[in-house]
Enzyme design. Structure first.
Site, PDB file in Angstrom:
ATOM      1  CB  CYS A   1     -64.761  17.055  27.037  1.00  0.00           C
ATOM      2  SG  CYS A   1     -63.911  15.495  27.103  1.00  0.00           S
ATOM      3  CG  ASP A   2     -68.653  18.288  26.654  1.00  0.00           C
ATOM      4  OD1 ASP A   2     -67.787  18.826  25.951  1.00  0.00           O
ATOM      5  OD2 ASP A   2     -69.292  17.288  26.309  1.00  0.00           O
TER       6      ASP A   2
ATOM      7  CB  CYS B   1     -66.348  13.884  28.157  1.00  0.00           C
ATOM      8  SG  CYS B   1     -64.642  14.285  28.585  1.00  0.00           S
TER       9      CYS B   1
HETATM   10  C1  LIG Z   1     -68.647  14.372  23.261  1.00  0.00           C
HETATM   11  C2  LIG Z   1     -67.170  14.348  23.502  1.00  0.00           C
HETATM   12  C3  LIG Z   1     -66.501  15.533  23.679  1.00  0.00           C
HETATM   13  C4  LIG Z   1     -65.135  15.521  23.897  1.00  0.00           C
HETATM   14  N1  LIG Z   1     -64.500  16.716  24.066  1.00  0.00           N
HETATM   15  C5  LIG Z   1     -63.170  16.732  24.302  1.00  0.00           C
HETATM   16  C6  LIG Z   1     -62.494  17.968  24.516  1.00  0.00           C
HETATM   17  O1  LIG Z   1     -63.099  19.037  24.503  1.00  0.00           O
HETATM   18  N2  LIG Z   1     -61.149  17.906  24.730  1.00  0.00           N
HETATM   19  C7  LIG Z   1     -60.446  16.723  24.786  1.00  0.00           C
HETATM   20  O2  LIG Z   1     -59.233  16.758  24.968  1.00  0.00           O
HETATM   21  N3  LIG Z   1     -61.073  15.544  24.602  1.00  0.00           N
HETATM   22  C8  LIG Z   1     -62.405  15.516  24.367  1.00  0.00           C
HETATM   23  N4  LIG Z   1     -63.047  14.322  24.203  1.00  0.00           N
HETATM   24  C9  LIG Z   1     -62.260  13.087  24.286  1.00  0.00           C
HETATM   25  C10 LIG Z   1     -61.550  12.860  22.941  1.00  0.00           C
HETATM   26  O3  LIG Z   1     -62.511  12.878  21.905  1.00  0.00           O
HETATM   27  C11 LIG Z   1     -60.828  11.520  22.946  1.00  0.00           C
HETATM   28  O4  LIG Z   1     -59.956  11.449  24.053  1.00  0.00           O
HETATM   29  C12 LIG Z   1     -60.024  11.338  21.660  1.00  0.00           C
HETATM   30  O5  LIG Z   1     -60.871  11.419  20.551  1.00  0.00           O
HETATM   31  C13 LIG Z   1     -59.304   9.999  21.650  1.00  0.00           C
HETATM   32  O6  LIG Z   1     -58.660   9.855  20.433  1.00  0.00           O
HETATM   33  P1  LIG Z   1     -58.318   8.417  19.841  1.00  0.00           P
HETATM   34  O7  LIG Z   1     -57.610   8.677  18.576  1.00  0.00           O
HETATM   35  O8  LIG Z   1     -57.668   7.584  20.867  1.00  0.00           O
HETATM   36  O9  LIG Z   1     -59.718   7.700  19.571  1.00  0.00           O
HETATM   37  P2  LIG Z   1     -61.027   8.133  18.766  1.00  0.00           P
HETATM   38  O10 LIG Z   1     -61.147   9.586  18.596  1.00  0.00           O
HETATM   39  O11 LIG Z   1     -62.132   7.413  19.469  1.00  0.00           O
HETATM   40  O12 LIG Z   1     -60.814   7.484  17.322  1.00  0.00           O
HETATM   41  C14 LIG Z   1     -60.855   6.105  17.132  1.00  0.00           C
HETATM   42  C15 LIG Z   1     -60.749   5.823  15.645  1.00  0.00           C
HETATM   43  O13 LIG Z   1     -60.599   4.424  15.435  1.00  0.00           O
HETATM   44  C16 LIG Z   1     -61.450   4.019  14.375  1.00  0.00           C
HETATM   45  N5  LIG Z   1     -61.713   2.579  14.526  1.00  0.00           N
HETATM   46  C17 LIG Z   1     -62.235   1.900  15.571  1.00  0.00           C
HETATM   47  N6  LIG Z   1     -62.306   0.577  15.304  1.00  0.00           N
HETATM   48  C18 LIG Z   1     -61.791   0.433  14.046  1.00  0.00           C
HETATM   49  C19 LIG Z   1     -61.588  -0.685  13.185  1.00  0.00           C
HETATM   50  N7  LIG Z   1     -61.905  -1.940  13.535  1.00  0.00           N
HETATM   51  N8  LIG Z   1     -61.062  -0.470  11.949  1.00  0.00           N
HETATM   52  C20 LIG Z   1     -60.692   0.786  11.550  1.00  0.00           C
HETATM   53  N9  LIG Z   1     -60.848   1.878  12.328  1.00  0.00           N
HETATM   54  C21 LIG Z   1     -61.401   1.691  13.563  1.00  0.00           C
HETATM   55  C22 LIG Z   1     -62.675   4.914  14.530  1.00  0.00           C
HETATM   56  O14 LIG Z   1     -63.468   4.928  13.362  1.00  0.00           O
HETATM   57  C23 LIG Z   1     -61.979   6.248  14.820  1.00  0.00           C
HETATM   58  O15 LIG Z   1     -61.572   6.851  13.623  1.00  0.00           O
HETATM   59  C24 LIG Z   1     -64.423  14.295  23.962  1.00  0.00           C
HETATM   60  C25 LIG Z   1     -65.097  13.092  23.785  1.00  0.00           C
HETATM   61  C26 LIG Z   1     -66.462  13.121  23.544  1.00  0.00           C
HETATM   62  C27 LIG Z   1     -67.185  11.825  23.347  1.00  0.00           C
END
Ligand SMILES: Cc1cc2nc3c(=O)[nH]c(=O)nc-3n(C[C@H](O)[C@H](O)[C@H](O)COP(=O)(O)OP(=O)(O)OC[C@H]3O[C@@H](n4cnc5c(N)ncnc54)[C@H](O)[C@@H]3O)c2cc1C
Length: 302
Positions: free
Chosen positions: A134-135, A131
């Site tokens: 992000c980084d 990302c």
């Molecule tokens: C290395 C890295 C660094 C990042 N740094 C930043 C940053 O500094 N700032 C920033 O704003 N964003 C950052 N991001 C992006 C950020 O992490 C994501 O945009 C954010 O986490 C999205 O949130 P979400 O809740 O949509 O999904 P996610 O965080 O992906 O969460 C998805 C959830 O769904 C659950 N899940 C999936 N399938 C199932 C299922 N079948 N049953 C039950 N549960 C399920 C997973 O276990 C998880 O708990 C970064 C991403 C990465 C990979």
């Protein structure tokens, strides 16, 4: 019978949990295989408002969960295996058990694609990242040479030089973006090539990558402090295939805001966002999905 089930405990799911819990709906929140979601895999988060010094990703997600639990959210370790959203109430299969619910908030996120080369996994967060937004600004990448697989322009703000690796001999971006990228003095394209190994696991940090020319098979090494991989994401939405409207890549396409094509089913976060994919945008959608679920339940019970 549940009033609200939230699938996922990333920023979207836990924000939806906080709002629905404060509305006294006692949401059941499923963690899936990655409790706390994607942010738990990163160290410092510098762009989530409210933390001027930055905050560790794991710490941020632990706090979000505590905050939701304080108001009555029930976080449960479990994976959603199947969903029958055509029935009323909605039938969910969670680790073999059937749970019925009046509303469902899908917040399952999107996983990034990996290159699948040696060293990539072991050096993740030690120079390998997925990302740029992000980084890219982290001190470890500033004024350092970087290798980028696909997107590059944004990182020119921080890096001293960017080697842009591409499997073909042209960029897929729009013409104007491609021209801008290739004209940038910091960017050096490496055409017809693929990364075959990330170096150096022994030093426990990225020092370079091994690259293979796919036409000639010639191998070379490029010295760098970071490898940014941007080859796409896979939304975690296969459980809903055929029932909830999705685009060809599997991202859920909301009908209006955070509503899906099925009444009572709402969506939030990266599983419905192929553009921004940030913690704060996911949290914002989680808030909206929770408010919509609350309104839907109110209308149902009137
Ligand atoms: C290395 C890295 C660094 C990042 N740094 C930043 C940053 O500094 N700032 C920033 O704003 N964003 C950052 N991001 C992006 C950020 O992490 C994501 O945009 C954010 O986490 C999205 O949130 P979400 O809740 O949509 O999904 P996610 O965080 O992906 O969460 C998805 C959830 O769904 C659950 N899940 C999936 N399938 C199932 C299922 N079948 N049953 C039950 N549960 C399920 C997973 O276990 C998880 O708990 C970064 C991403 C990465 C990979």
């Amino acid at each position: 019978m549940e009033k609200v089930v939230i699938v996922g405990t990333g920023c979207a799911g836990l924000t939806a949990a906080l709002y629905t819990a404060r509305a006294n709906l006692k949401p059941l929140v499923l963690t899936g295989r990655q409790p706390g979601g994607l942010l738990t895999t990163t160290s410092t988060v510098e762009n989530f408002p409210g933390f001027p010094e930055g905050i560790d990703g794991f710490e941020l997600m632990t706090r979000m969960q505590k905050q939701a639990e304080r108001f009555g959210a029930r976080v449960q370790f479990g994976c959603l295996e199947a969903a029958n959203v055509k029935e009323t109430p909605i039938h969910l299969t969670i680790d073999g058990e059937v749970v019925k619910t009046e509303t469902l908030i899908i917040a399952t996120g999107a996983s990034h694609k990996h290159l699948g080369v040696p060293g990539e996994h072991l050096l993740e967060n030690k120079g390998v990242t997925y990302c740029a937004t992000c980084d890219g600004a982290l001190p470890m990448f500033r004024n350092q040479p970087l290798v980028v697989v696909e997107e590059a322009l944004y990182l020119t703000r921080f890096a001293s030089k960017i080697h842009l690796i591409h499997r073909r001999d042209a960029l897929r971006a729009s013409r104007i973006m491609a021209e801008r990228t290739l004209a940038h003095p910091k960017i050096e394209p490496v055409w017809d090539s693929a990364v075959t190994e990330v170096l150096d696991v022994k030093q426990d940090k990225v020092t370079g990558v091994r690259v293979k020319n796919l036409k000639t098979n010639a191998e070379s090494t490029i010295d760098c402090a970071g490898l940014f991989v941007a080859i796409g994401h896979v939304p975690n939405t296969h459980v809903f295939k055929g029932a909830i409207h999705m685009d060809e890549a599997g991202y859920i396409v909301p009908e209006k805001g955070v509503k899906t094509n099925v009444p009572g089913v709402f969506v939030a976060g990266d599983c419905a966002d192929r553009v921004y994919r940030q913690a704060i945008t996911a949290a914002g959608m989680g808030c909206a999905a929770a408010i919509e679920a609350e309104r839907y339940l109110e209308a149902l019970n009137q």
